[in-house]
Design a protein around this motif. Structure first.
Motif, PDB file in Angstrom:
ATOM      1  N   ALA A  97       0.836  -1.206   0.000  1.00 18.58           N
ATOM      2  CA  ALA A  97       0.000   0.000   0.000  1.00 18.58           C
ATOM      3  C   ALA A  97       0.866   1.249   0.000  1.00 18.58           C
ATOM      4  O   ALA A  97       0.515   2.273   0.583  1.00 18.58           O
ATOM      5  CB  ALA A  97      -0.938  -0.021   1.202  1.00 18.58           C
ATOM      6  N   GLY A  99       1.910   2.703  -2.865  1.00 22.02           N
ATOM      7  CA  GLY A  99       1.736   3.443  -4.120  1.00 22.02           C
ATOM      8  C   GLY A  99       0.995   4.757  -3.921  1.00 22.02           C
ATOM      9  O   GLY A  99       0.409   5.015  -2.864  1.00 22.02           O
ATOM     10  N   MET A 100       1.031   5.579  -4.950  1.00 19.60           N
ATOM     11  CA  MET A 100       0.444   6.922  -4.837  1.00 19.60           C
ATOM     12  C   MET A 100      -0.965   6.978  -5.427  1.00 19.60           C
ATOM     13  O   MET A 100      -1.673   7.963  -5.246  1.00 19.60           O
ATOM     14  CB  MET A 100       1.318   7.936  -5.579  1.00 19.60           C
ATOM     15  N   THR A 102      -2.046   7.621  -8.368  1.00 20.34           N
ATOM     16  CA  THR A 102      -2.251   8.893  -9.073  1.00 20.34           C
ATOM     17  C   THR A 102      -3.398   8.821 -10.085  1.00 20.34           C
ATOM     18  O   THR A 102      -4.088   9.799 -10.316  1.00 20.34           O
ATOM     19  CB  THR A 102      -0.971   9.327  -9.823  1.00 20.34           C
ATOM     20  N   ARG A 103      -3.610   7.624 -10.677  1.00 17.49           N
ATOM     21  CA  ARG A 103      -4.677   7.533 -11.681  1.00 17.49           C
ATOM     22  C   ARG A 103      -6.058   7.695 -11.056  1.00 17.49           C
ATOM     23  O   ARG A 103      -6.968   8.229 -11.662  1.00 17.49           O
ATOM     24  CB  ARG A 103      -4.584   6.189 -12.424  1.00 17.49           C
ATOM     25  N   LYS A 110      -5.026   5.017  -1.333  1.00 20.80           N
ATOM     26  CA  LYS A 110      -6.062   4.320  -2.093  1.00 20.80           C
ATOM     27  C   LYS A 110      -6.984   3.489  -1.197  1.00 20.80           C
ATOM     28  O   LYS A 110      -8.186   3.425  -1.416  1.00 20.80           O
ATOM     29  CB  LYS A 110      -5.391   3.409  -3.109  1.00 20.80           C
ATOM     30  N   MET A 148       2.801  -2.366   3.926  1.00 18.87           N
ATOM     31  CA  MET A 148       3.832  -1.432   3.455  1.00 18.87           C
ATOM     32  C   MET A 148       3.194  -0.102   3.061  1.00 18.87           C
ATOM     33  O   MET A 148       2.265  -0.060   2.253  1.00 18.87           O
ATOM     34  CB  MET A 148       4.582  -2.007   2.261  1.00 18.87           C
ATOM     35  N   GLN A 179       8.292   1.952   2.853  1.00 16.09           N
ATOM     36  CA  GLN A 179       9.198   1.616   1.767  1.00 16.09           C
ATOM     37  C   GLN A 179      10.124   2.799   1.463  1.00 16.09           C
ATOM     38  O   GLN A 179       9.884   3.916   1.911  1.00 16.09           O
ATOM     39  CB  GLN A 179       8.424   1.204   0.525  1.00 16.09           C
ATOM     40  N   ASN A 204       9.595   3.909  -4.335  1.00 17.09           N
ATOM     41  CA  ASN A 204      10.514   3.365  -5.348  1.00 17.09           C
ATOM     42  C   ASN A 204      10.040   2.081  -6.020  1.00 17.09           C
ATOM     43  O   ASN A 204      10.838   1.277  -6.483  1.00 17.09           O
ATOM     44  CB  ASN A 204      11.908   3.163  -4.739  1.00 17.09           C
ATOM     45  N   ASP A 236      -5.357  -2.549  -4.414  1.00 19.36           N
ATOM     46  CA  ASP A 236      -6.509  -2.058  -5.173  1.00 19.36           C
ATOM     47  C   ASP A 236      -7.417  -3.124  -5.774  1.00 19.36           C
ATOM     48  O   ASP A 236      -8.350  -2.801  -6.484  1.00 19.36           O
ATOM     49  CB  ASP A 236      -6.047  -1.086  -6.261  1.00 19.36           C
ATOM     50  N   LYS A 336       4.652   9.856 -14.872  1.00 20.56           N
ATOM     51  CA  LYS A 336       3.549  10.095 -13.933  1.00 20.56           C
ATOM     52  C   LYS A 336       3.295  11.587 -13.785  1.00 20.56           C
ATOM     53  O   LYS A 336       4.094  12.415 -14.197  1.00 20.56           O
ATOM     54  CB  LYS A 336       3.920   9.521 -12.556  1.00 20.56           C
ATOM     55  N   LYS A 387      -8.021   1.067 -10.576  1.00 24.45           N
ATOM     56  CA  LYS A 387      -6.884   1.902 -10.988  1.00 24.45           C
ATOM     57  C   LYS A 387      -7.369   3.307 -11.332  1.00 24.45           C
ATOM     58  O   LYS A 387      -6.695   4.280 -11.048  1.00 24.45           O
ATOM     59  CB  LYS A 387      -6.201   1.307 -12.231  1.00 24.45           C
TER      60      LYS A 387
HETATM   61  P1  UTP Z   1       0.277   0.544  -9.242  1.00 25.34           P
HETATM   62  O1  UTP Z   1       1.316   0.097 -10.183  1.00 25.34           O
HETATM   63  O2  UTP Z   1      -1.135   0.483  -9.679  1.00 25.34           O
HETATM   64  O3  UTP Z   1       0.669   2.028  -8.769  1.00 25.34           O
HETATM   65  O4  UTP Z   1       0.460  -0.284  -7.904  1.00 25.34           O
HETATM   66  P2  UTP Z   1      -0.090   3.061  -7.839  1.00 25.34           P
HETATM   67  O5  UTP Z   1       0.961   3.987  -7.339  1.00 25.34           O
HETATM   68  O6  UTP Z   1      -0.956   2.413  -6.790  1.00 25.34           O
HETATM   69  O7  UTP Z   1      -1.100   3.834  -8.801  1.00 25.34           O
HETATM   70  P3  UTP Z   1      -0.853   4.861 -10.004  1.00 25.34           P
HETATM   71  O8  UTP Z   1      -0.078   4.090 -11.052  1.00 25.34           O
HETATM   72  O9  UTP Z   1      -0.072   6.028  -9.466  1.00 25.34           O
HETATM   73  O10 UTP Z   1      -2.232   5.219 -10.425  1.00 25.34           O
HETATM   74  C1  UTP Z   1       0.138  -1.628  -7.758  1.00 25.34           C
HETATM   75  C2  UTP Z   1       0.281  -1.973  -6.294  1.00 25.34           C
HETATM   76  O11 UTP Z   1       1.626  -1.786  -5.860  1.00 25.34           O
HETATM   77  C3  UTP Z   1       1.654  -0.874  -4.766  1.00 25.34           C
HETATM   78  C4  UTP Z   1       0.378  -0.072  -4.875  1.00 25.34           C
HETATM   79  O12 UTP Z   1       0.026   0.490  -3.626  1.00 25.34           O
HETATM   80  C5  UTP Z   1      -0.594  -1.121  -5.370  1.00 25.34           C
HETATM   81  O13 UTP Z   1      -1.030  -1.939  -4.315  1.00 25.34           O
HETATM   82  N1  UTP Z   1       2.862  -0.034  -4.864  1.00 25.34           N
HETATM   83  C6  UTP Z   1       3.172   0.584  -6.042  1.00 25.34           C
HETATM   84  C7  UTP Z   1       3.644   0.117  -3.749  1.00 25.34           C
HETATM   85  O14 UTP Z   1       3.345  -0.435  -2.664  1.00 25.34           O
HETATM   86  N2  UTP Z   1       4.752   0.889  -3.863  1.00 25.34           N
HETATM   87  C8  UTP Z   1       5.116   1.507  -4.990  1.00 25.34           C
HETATM   88  O15 UTP Z   1       6.154   2.195  -5.011  1.00 25.34           O
HETATM   89  C9  UTP Z   1       4.299   1.349  -6.130  1.00 25.34           C
END
Ligand code: UTP
Length: 409
Positions: A97, A99-100, A102-103, A110, A148, A179, A204, A236, A336, A387
Protein backbone atom coordinates in the motif's frame (compact mmCIF):
# COMPACT_ATOMS: atom_id res chain seq x y z
CA UNK A 1 26.31 17.14 5.00
CA UNK A 2 27.51 20.75 4.88
CA UNK A 3 26.16 23.37 2.48
CA UNK A 4 29.42 23.27 0.48
CA UNK A 5 29.32 19.48 0.20
CA UNK A 6 25.69 19.61 -0.92
CA UNK A 7 26.52 22.21 -3.53
CA UNK A 8 29.30 20.03 -4.89
CA UNK A 9 27.15 16.90 -5.00
CA UNK A 10 24.36 18.75 -6.81
CA UNK A 11 26.82 20.26 -9.30
CA UNK A 12 28.18 16.79 -10.08
CA UNK A 13 24.68 15.73 -11.13
CA UNK A 14 23.54 19.01 -12.72
CA UNK A 15 20.94 19.62 -10.00
CA UNK A 16 22.03 23.04 -8.68
CA UNK A 17 18.44 24.37 -8.79
CA UNK A 18 17.68 22.37 -5.63
CA UNK A 19 19.29 25.15 -3.57
CA UNK A 20 17.38 27.98 -5.28
CA UNK A 21 15.32 28.83 -2.18
CA UNK A 22 17.92 27.81 0.41
CA UNK A 23 18.33 31.33 1.83
CA UNK A 24 14.57 31.61 2.46
CA UNK A 25 14.46 28.45 4.61
CA UNK A 26 14.42 28.25 8.41
CA UNK A 27 17.40 26.63 10.12
CA UNK A 28 15.47 23.37 10.56
CA UNK A 29 14.38 23.35 6.93
CA UNK A 30 17.96 23.98 5.80
CA UNK A 31 19.15 21.05 7.87
CA UNK A 32 16.42 18.79 6.50
CA UNK A 33 17.20 19.72 2.89
CA UNK A 34 20.93 19.09 3.33
CA UNK A 35 20.10 15.72 4.82
CA UNK A 36 17.80 14.89 1.93
CA UNK A 37 20.48 15.86 -0.59
CA UNK A 38 22.93 13.65 1.28
CA UNK A 39 20.58 10.67 1.14
CA UNK A 40 19.32 11.07 -2.42
CA UNK A 41 20.71 8.84 -5.15
CA UNK A 42 20.80 11.29 -8.05
CA UNK A 43 22.46 8.67 -10.27
CA UNK A 44 19.02 7.10 -10.95
CA UNK A 45 18.04 10.22 -12.90
CA UNK A 46 20.33 9.10 -15.72
CA UNK A 47 17.66 6.52 -16.51
CA UNK A 48 15.41 9.28 -17.89
CA UNK A 49 17.47 9.11 -21.05
CA UNK A 50 16.29 5.55 -21.58
CA UNK A 51 12.61 6.36 -21.09
CA UNK A 52 10.40 4.41 -23.45
CA UNK A 53 13.20 2.08 -24.52
CA UNK A 54 12.36 -1.59 -24.12
CA UNK A 55 14.81 -3.28 -21.76
CA UNK A 56 16.89 -6.09 -23.20
CA UNK A 57 15.04 -9.38 -22.77
CA UNK A 58 16.14 -12.99 -22.99
CA UNK A 59 14.59 -15.95 -24.80
CA UNK A 60 10.93 -16.41 -23.93
CA UNK A 61 9.22 -19.78 -23.61
CA UNK A 62 5.77 -20.66 -22.31
CA UNK A 63 5.30 -21.64 -18.67
CA UNK A 64 2.25 -23.83 -18.20
CA UNK A 65 -0.23 -22.63 -15.60
CA UNK A 66 -1.97 -24.93 -13.17
CA UNK A 67 -5.48 -24.63 -14.55
CA UNK A 68 -8.81 -24.60 -12.76
CA UNK A 69 -9.63 -28.24 -13.63
CA UNK A 70 -6.37 -29.50 -12.13
CA UNK A 71 -6.82 -27.34 -9.05
CA UNK A 72 -10.35 -28.63 -8.65
CA UNK A 73 -9.15 -32.24 -8.87
CA UNK A 74 -6.59 -31.68 -6.09
CA UNK A 75 -8.58 -29.15 -4.10
CA UNK A 76 -8.98 -31.30 -0.97
CA UNK A 77 -5.30 -32.20 -0.76
CA UNK A 78 -4.11 -28.62 -1.38
CA UNK A 79 -6.62 -27.10 1.02
CA UNK A 80 -5.62 -29.54 3.77
CA UNK A 81 -1.90 -28.74 3.35
CA UNK A 82 -2.69 -25.01 3.14
CA UNK A 83 -4.67 -25.06 6.36
CA UNK A 84 -1.95 -27.02 8.16
CA UNK A 85 0.70 -24.56 6.95
CA UNK A 86 -1.37 -21.56 8.06
CA UNK A 87 -2.21 -23.12 11.42
CA UNK A 88 1.49 -23.84 11.99
CA UNK A 89 2.07 -20.06 11.74
CA UNK A 90 4.22 -20.38 8.64
CA UNK A 91 2.25 -17.97 6.44
CA UNK A 92 2.19 -14.17 6.54
CA UNK A 93 0.53 -11.62 4.28
CA UNK A 94 1.97 -8.37 3.04
CA UNK A 95 -0.24 -5.61 1.72
CA UNK A 96 1.52 -3.36 -0.78
CA UNK A 97 0.00 0.00 0.00
CA UNK A 98 2.93 2.29 -0.68
CA UNK A 99 1.74 3.44 -4.12
CA UNK A 100 0.44 6.92 -4.84
CA UNK A 101 -2.70 5.93 -6.76
CA UNK A 102 -2.25 8.89 -9.07
CA UNK A 103 -4.68 7.53 -11.68
CA UNK A 104 -7.49 7.36 -9.15
CA UNK A 105 -6.73 10.96 -8.32
CA UNK A 106 -7.61 11.01 -4.62
CA UNK A 107 -5.29 12.78 -2.18
CA UNK A 108 -5.82 10.04 0.38
CA UNK A 109 -4.20 6.60 0.34
CA UNK A 110 -6.06 4.32 -2.09
CA UNK A 111 -7.19 1.98 0.68
CA UNK A 112 -9.22 4.82 2.24
CA UNK A 113 -11.37 5.09 -0.87
CA UNK A 114 -15.02 4.41 -0.12
CA UNK A 115 -16.62 2.22 -2.80
CA UNK A 116 -19.88 1.84 -0.86
CA UNK A 117 -23.24 2.83 -2.33
CA UNK A 118 -25.75 2.40 0.51
CA UNK A 119 -23.14 2.21 3.25
CA UNK A 120 -19.44 2.81 3.81
CA UNK A 121 -17.24 0.13 2.26
CA UNK A 122 -13.60 1.16 2.20
CA UNK A 123 -11.01 -0.61 0.06
CA UNK A 124 -9.00 -1.46 3.20
CA UNK A 125 -12.17 -2.91 4.72
CA UNK A 126 -12.73 -5.20 1.71
CA UNK A 127 -9.13 -6.42 1.97
CA UNK A 128 -9.41 -7.20 5.68
CA UNK A 129 -12.78 -8.89 5.22
CA UNK A 130 -11.22 -11.13 2.58
CA UNK A 131 -8.29 -11.93 4.85
CA UNK A 132 -10.72 -12.83 7.61
CA UNK A 133 -12.13 -15.55 5.31
CA UNK A 134 -8.71 -17.22 5.45
CA UNK A 135 -8.56 -16.76 9.22
CA UNK A 136 -11.93 -18.51 9.56
CA UNK A 137 -10.98 -21.33 7.19
CA UNK A 138 -7.92 -21.99 9.37
CA UNK A 139 -9.88 -22.29 12.63
CA UNK A 140 -9.37 -18.67 13.64
CA UNK A 141 -5.62 -18.56 13.04
CA UNK A 142 -4.81 -14.86 12.60
CA UNK A 143 -1.95 -14.61 10.17
CA UNK A 144 0.57 -11.80 10.57
CA UNK A 145 -0.39 -8.93 8.27
CA UNK A 146 2.44 -6.63 7.22
CA UNK A 147 1.40 -3.37 5.61
CA UNK A 148 3.83 -1.43 3.46
CA UNK A 149 3.24 2.31 3.32
CA UNK A 150 5.47 5.14 2.16
CA UNK A 151 6.43 8.36 3.88
CA UNK A 152 3.76 10.03 1.71
CA UNK A 153 0.84 8.06 3.09
CA UNK A 154 2.04 6.43 6.31
CA UNK A 155 0.37 8.78 8.81
CA UNK A 156 -2.98 8.81 7.05
CA UNK A 157 -2.97 5.03 6.55
CA UNK A 158 -2.10 4.13 10.13
CA UNK A 159 -4.50 6.69 11.57
CA UNK A 160 -7.37 5.58 9.35
CA UNK A 161 -6.97 1.91 10.17
CA UNK A 162 -6.68 2.65 13.89
CA UNK A 163 -9.82 4.83 13.81
CA UNK A 164 -11.68 1.94 12.17
CA UNK A 165 -10.34 -0.53 14.66
CA UNK A 166 -8.49 -2.33 11.87
CA UNK A 167 -11.87 -3.52 10.58
CA UNK A 168 -11.85 -6.29 13.15
CA UNK A 169 -8.29 -7.55 12.64
CA UNK A 170 -6.25 -7.77 15.88
CA UNK A 171 -3.84 -4.84 16.17
CA UNK A 172 -1.05 -7.05 17.49
CA UNK A 173 -1.17 -9.08 14.27
CA UNK A 174 -0.51 -6.02 12.10
CA UNK A 175 2.91 -4.48 11.47
CA UNK A 176 3.46 -1.40 9.34
CA UNK A 177 6.70 -0.55 7.60
CA UNK A 178 7.69 2.18 5.17
CA UNK A 179 9.20 1.62 1.77
CA UNK A 180 12.12 3.57 0.34
CA UNK A 181 11.68 6.63 -1.83
CA UNK A 182 13.33 7.75 -5.08
CA UNK A 183 13.58 11.28 -6.51
CA UNK A 184 11.11 12.34 -9.20
CA UNK A 185 12.18 14.51 -12.11
CA UNK A 186 11.13 16.24 -15.31
CA UNK A 187 11.77 14.51 -18.63
CA UNK A 188 15.34 15.85 -18.71
CA UNK A 189 16.25 14.28 -15.41
CA UNK A 190 16.12 17.52 -13.35
CA UNK A 191 14.55 16.75 -10.00
CA UNK A 192 11.33 18.55 -9.20
CA UNK A 193 10.94 20.38 -5.88
CA UNK A 194 7.75 19.69 -3.93
CA UNK A 195 8.49 22.41 -1.39
CA UNK A 196 11.14 25.11 -1.27
CA UNK A 197 13.15 22.92 1.05
CA UNK A 198 12.23 19.50 -0.27
CA UNK A 199 13.08 17.51 -3.38
CA UNK A 200 10.09 15.77 -4.87
CA UNK A 201 10.17 12.05 -4.12
CA UNK A 202 7.95 9.08 -4.78
CA UNK A 203 7.88 5.47 -3.58
CA UNK A 204 10.51 3.37 -5.35
CA UNK A 205 8.18 0.72 -6.76
CA UNK A 206 6.52 -2.40 -5.44
CA UNK A 207 9.65 -4.59 -5.52
CA UNK A 208 11.01 -2.52 -2.65
CA UNK A 209 8.83 -4.45 -0.23
CA UNK A 210 11.24 -7.15 0.94
CA UNK A 211 14.36 -4.99 1.25
CA UNK A 212 12.29 -2.35 3.07
CA UNK A 213 11.00 -5.05 5.40
CA UNK A 214 14.54 -6.16 6.20
CA UNK A 215 15.67 -2.55 6.62
CA UNK A 216 12.86 -2.06 9.15
CA UNK A 217 14.31 -4.95 11.18
CA UNK A 218 11.42 -7.27 10.38
CA UNK A 219 13.70 -10.11 9.27
CA UNK A 220 14.02 -10.99 12.97
CA UNK A 221 10.24 -11.08 13.33
CA UNK A 222 9.93 -13.43 10.36
CA UNK A 223 12.54 -15.77 11.86
CA UNK A 224 11.19 -15.62 15.39
CA UNK A 225 7.67 -16.42 14.23
CA UNK A 226 8.87 -19.15 11.85
CA UNK A 227 7.26 -17.49 8.82
CA UNK A 228 8.17 -19.43 5.67
CA UNK A 229 5.71 -18.05 3.14
CA UNK A 230 4.64 -14.47 2.45
CA UNK A 231 1.61 -13.65 0.30
CA UNK A 232 2.04 -10.18 -1.17
CA UNK A 233 -0.89 -8.45 -2.81
CA UNK A 234 -2.00 -5.11 -4.23
CA UNK A 235 -4.21 -2.76 -2.27
CA UNK A 236 -6.51 -2.06 -5.17
CA UNK A 237 -8.05 -5.43 -5.98
CA UNK A 238 -11.19 -5.50 -3.86
CA UNK A 239 -11.94 -9.16 -4.61
CA UNK A 240 -8.44 -10.25 -3.61
CA UNK A 241 -8.29 -13.66 -1.89
CA UNK A 242 -5.35 -13.59 0.47
CA UNK A 243 -3.32 -16.64 1.51
CA UNK A 244 -6.35 -18.79 0.73
CA UNK A 245 -5.61 -22.35 1.81
CA UNK A 246 -5.86 -24.02 -1.61
CA UNK A 247 -3.37 -21.56 -3.15
CA UNK A 248 -1.02 -21.94 -0.19
CA UNK A 249 -1.28 -25.74 -0.37
CA UNK A 250 -0.66 -25.86 -4.14
CA UNK A 251 2.47 -23.71 -3.75
CA UNK A 252 3.79 -25.72 -0.80
CA UNK A 253 3.07 -29.16 -2.30
CA UNK A 254 4.76 -28.23 -5.56
CA UNK A 255 7.82 -26.88 -3.70
CA UNK A 256 8.22 -23.78 -5.85
CA UNK A 257 10.00 -20.53 -4.98
CA UNK A 258 6.82 -18.56 -5.63
CA UNK A 259 3.17 -19.20 -6.44
CA UNK A 260 1.61 -16.59 -8.74
CA UNK A 261 -2.11 -16.09 -9.13
CA UNK A 262 -3.03 -15.69 -12.78
CA UNK A 263 -6.21 -15.22 -14.78
CA UNK A 264 -6.96 -16.38 -18.30
CA UNK A 265 -6.49 -13.43 -20.67
CA UNK A 266 -9.69 -11.90 -21.97
CA UNK A 267 -8.12 -11.31 -25.41
CA UNK A 268 -4.70 -12.09 -26.98
CA UNK A 269 -3.69 -8.43 -26.80
CA UNK A 270 -5.11 -7.68 -23.32
CA UNK A 271 -2.88 -5.26 -21.42
CA UNK A 272 -1.65 -7.60 -18.68
CA UNK A 273 1.77 -9.08 -17.97
CA UNK A 274 1.91 -12.77 -18.92
CA UNK A 275 3.69 -15.45 -16.92
CA UNK A 276 6.42 -17.22 -18.91
CA UNK A 277 10.01 -18.45 -18.82
CA UNK A 278 12.83 -16.13 -19.86
CA UNK A 279 16.18 -17.83 -20.40
CA UNK A 280 14.79 -20.76 -18.48
CA UNK A 281 13.79 -18.74 -15.39
CA UNK A 282 10.31 -17.60 -14.37
CA UNK A 283 9.43 -14.21 -15.74
CA UNK A 284 6.66 -11.94 -16.92
CA UNK A 285 6.40 -10.67 -20.45
CA UNK A 286 4.51 -7.43 -20.92
CA UNK A 287 1.65 -7.46 -23.41
CA UNK A 288 3.44 -5.02 -25.73
CA UNK A 289 6.48 -7.31 -25.82
CA UNK A 290 4.49 -10.27 -27.17
CA UNK A 291 5.47 -10.99 -30.76
CA UNK A 292 2.87 -12.22 -33.25
CA UNK A 293 4.58 -15.60 -33.09
CA UNK A 294 4.13 -15.71 -29.31
CA UNK A 295 0.49 -14.65 -29.61
CA UNK A 296 -0.11 -17.44 -32.13
CA UNK A 297 1.81 -20.12 -30.19
CA UNK A 298 -0.33 -22.98 -28.85
CA UNK A 299 0.12 -25.41 -25.98
CA UNK A 300 -0.41 -29.18 -26.21
CA UNK A 301 -4.19 -28.74 -25.91
CA UNK A 302 -4.28 -26.22 -28.75
CA UNK A 303 -4.88 -23.29 -26.38
CA UNK A 304 -2.77 -20.11 -26.58
CA UNK A 305 0.59 -20.83 -24.93
CA UNK A 306 0.94 -17.32 -23.43
CA UNK A 307 -2.49 -17.12 -21.95
CA UNK A 308 -2.30 -16.29 -18.26
CA UNK A 309 -1.93 -12.78 -16.89
CA UNK A 310 -0.63 -11.90 -13.42
CA UNK A 311 -2.80 -10.06 -10.90
CA UNK A 312 -0.14 -9.01 -8.36
CA UNK A 313 -0.78 -11.74 -5.83
CA UNK A 314 2.26 -13.90 -5.11
CA UNK A 315 3.17 -16.35 -2.38
CA UNK A 316 6.93 -16.20 -1.87
CA UNK A 317 9.10 -18.78 -0.13
CA UNK A 318 10.83 -16.59 2.44
CA UNK A 319 14.28 -18.28 2.62
CA UNK A 320 14.69 -17.83 -1.12
CA UNK A 321 13.83 -14.15 -0.85
CA UNK A 322 16.69 -13.76 1.60
CA UNK A 323 19.03 -15.41 -0.91
CA UNK A 324 18.20 -12.83 -3.58
CA UNK A 325 17.76 -9.83 -1.28
CA UNK A 326 21.17 -8.32 -2.00
CA UNK A 327 20.83 -8.52 -5.79
CA UNK A 328 20.26 -5.27 -7.65
CA UNK A 329 17.02 -5.10 -9.62
CA UNK A 330 16.57 -3.04 -12.80
CA UNK A 331 15.01 0.40 -12.50
CA UNK A 332 11.94 1.16 -14.59
CA UNK A 333 11.23 4.71 -15.67
CA UNK A 334 7.52 5.47 -15.44
CA UNK A 335 5.78 8.61 -16.61
CA UNK A 336 3.55 10.10 -13.93
CA UNK A 337 1.85 13.28 -12.78
CA UNK A 338 4.28 14.86 -10.33
CA UNK A 339 3.28 17.91 -8.27
CA UNK A 340 6.05 20.52 -8.40
CA UNK A 341 7.03 24.11 -7.60
CA UNK A 342 7.01 26.33 -10.67
CA UNK A 343 9.57 29.05 -11.29
CA UNK A 344 7.61 31.40 -9.04
CA UNK A 345 7.64 28.94 -6.18
CA UNK A 346 3.94 28.01 -6.51
CA UNK A 347 2.83 24.39 -6.18
CA UNK A 348 1.36 22.99 -9.40
CA UNK A 349 -0.64 19.76 -9.53
CA UNK A 350 -0.47 18.67 -13.18
CA UNK A 351 -3.44 17.11 -14.97
CA UNK A 352 -1.22 15.14 -17.33
CA UNK A 353 2.03 13.21 -16.79
CA UNK A 354 4.90 15.68 -16.58
CA UNK A 355 7.93 13.64 -15.61
CA UNK A 356 9.61 10.47 -14.49
CA UNK A 357 9.53 8.30 -11.43
CA UNK A 358 11.89 5.40 -10.92
CA UNK A 359 10.54 2.07 -9.79
CA UNK A 360 11.69 -1.46 -9.14
CA UNK A 361 9.01 -3.99 -9.97
CA UNK A 362 8.02 -7.31 -8.43
CA UNK A 363 8.24 -9.00 -11.81
CA UNK A 364 12.02 -8.57 -11.73
CA UNK A 365 12.12 -10.25 -8.32
CA UNK A 366 10.30 -13.25 -9.77
CA UNK A 367 12.94 -13.55 -12.46
CA UNK A 368 15.65 -13.92 -9.83
CA UNK A 369 13.93 -16.99 -8.39
CA UNK A 370 14.34 -20.62 -9.42
CA UNK A 371 10.75 -21.68 -9.99
CA UNK A 372 7.23 -20.37 -10.14
CA UNK A 373 3.77 -21.95 -10.17
CA UNK A 374 1.23 -19.90 -12.13
CA UNK A 375 -2.05 -20.76 -10.38
CA UNK A 376 -5.26 -19.98 -12.24
CA UNK A 377 -8.08 -18.18 -10.47
CA UNK A 378 -11.48 -17.16 -11.80
CA UNK A 379 -11.25 -13.55 -12.91
CA UNK A 380 -14.85 -12.63 -11.99
CA UNK A 381 -14.31 -13.95 -8.47
CA UNK A 382 -10.84 -12.70 -7.66
CA UNK A 383 -9.90 -9.75 -9.81
CA UNK A 384 -11.54 -6.37 -9.45
CA UNK A 385 -8.72 -3.82 -9.59
CA UNK A 386 -9.38 -0.14 -9.01
CA UNK A 387 -6.88 1.90 -10.99
CA UNK A 388 -9.03 4.63 -12.56
CA UNK A 389 -12.01 6.75 -11.56
CA UNK A 390 -14.18 5.52 -14.40
CA UNK A 391 -14.08 3.02 -17.26
CA UNK A 392 -11.71 0.08 -17.28
CA UNK A 393 -10.43 -1.13 -13.90
CA UNK A 394 -12.34 1.56 -12.09
CA UNK A 395 -14.56 2.07 -9.08
CA UNK A 396 -17.54 1.41 -11.39
CA UNK A 397 -16.22 -1.89 -12.77
CA UNK A 398 -15.16 -3.07 -9.31
CA UNK A 399 -18.64 -2.29 -7.94
CA UNK A 400 -20.20 -4.40 -10.70
CA UNK A 401 -17.92 -7.30 -9.85
CA UNK A 402 -18.64 -6.97 -6.12
CA UNK A 403 -22.35 -7.16 -6.93
CA UNK A 404 -21.82 -10.36 -8.92
CA UNK A 405 -20.06 -11.83 -5.89
CA UNK A 406 -22.94 -10.87 -3.57
CA UNK A 407 -20.89 -8.31 -1.70
CA UNK A 408 -23.18 -5.62 -0.32
CA UNK A 409 -22.08 -2.09 -1.06
P1 UTP B 1 0.28 0.54 -9.24
O1 UTP B 1 1.32 0.10 -10.18
O2 UTP B 1 -1.14 0.48 -9.68
O3 UTP B 1 0.67 2.03 -8.77
O4 UTP B 1 0.46 -0.28 -7.90
P2 UTP B 1 -0.09 3.06 -7.84
O5 UTP B 1 0.96 3.99 -7.34
O6 UTP B 1 -0.96 2.41 -6.79
O7 UTP B 1 -1.10 3.83 -8.80
P3 UTP B 1 -0.85 4.86 -10.00
O8 UTP B 1 -0.08 4.09 -11.05
O9 UTP B 1 -0.07 6.03 -9.47
O10 UTP B 1 -2.23 5.22 -10.43
C1 UTP B 1 0.14 -1.63 -7.76
C2 UTP B 1 0.28 -1.97 -6.29
O11 UTP B 1 1.63 -1.79 -5.86
C3 UTP B 1 1.65 -0.87 -4.77
C4 UTP B 1 0.38 -0.07 -4.87
O12 UTP B 1 0.03 0.49 -3.63
C5 UTP B 1 -0.59 -1.12 -5.37
O13 UTP B 1 -1.03 -1.94 -4.32
N1 UTP B 1 2.86 -0.03 -4.86
C6 UTP B 1 3.17 0.58 -6.04
C7 UTP B 1 3.64 0.12 -3.75
O14 UTP B 1 3.34 -0.44 -2.66
N2 UTP B 1 4.75 0.89 -3.86
C8 UTP B 1 5.12 1.51 -4.99
O15 UTP B 1 6.15 2.20 -5.01
C9 UTP B 1 4.30 1.35 -6.13
Amino acid sequence: MTFEEAKKKLADFGQEHVLKYYDELSEDEKKALLEQIDQTDFAVLENCKHRGEAGKRGKFEPLAAMQLSEIEAKKDEYTKVGIETIKAGKVAACLLAGGMGTRLGSDDPKGMYNIGITKDVYIFQRIIENLLDTVKAADNTYIHLFIMTSEKNHEKTTQFLKEHNYFGYPEDKITFFKQDMAPASDYNGKVYMEEKGRISTSPNGNAGWFSSMLKAGLGDVLHKEGIEWIDIFAVDNVLQRIADPCFVGATVVNSVSVGAKVVKKAAPNEGVGVMCLEDGKPSIVEYYELSQEMMDAKDENGDPAYNYGVILNYLFHEPELEEIAARALPLHVVEKKIPYLDENGNLVKPEEPNGCKFEQLVLDMIHELKSCLPYEVVREHEFAPIKNKTGKDSVESARELCKKNNIEL
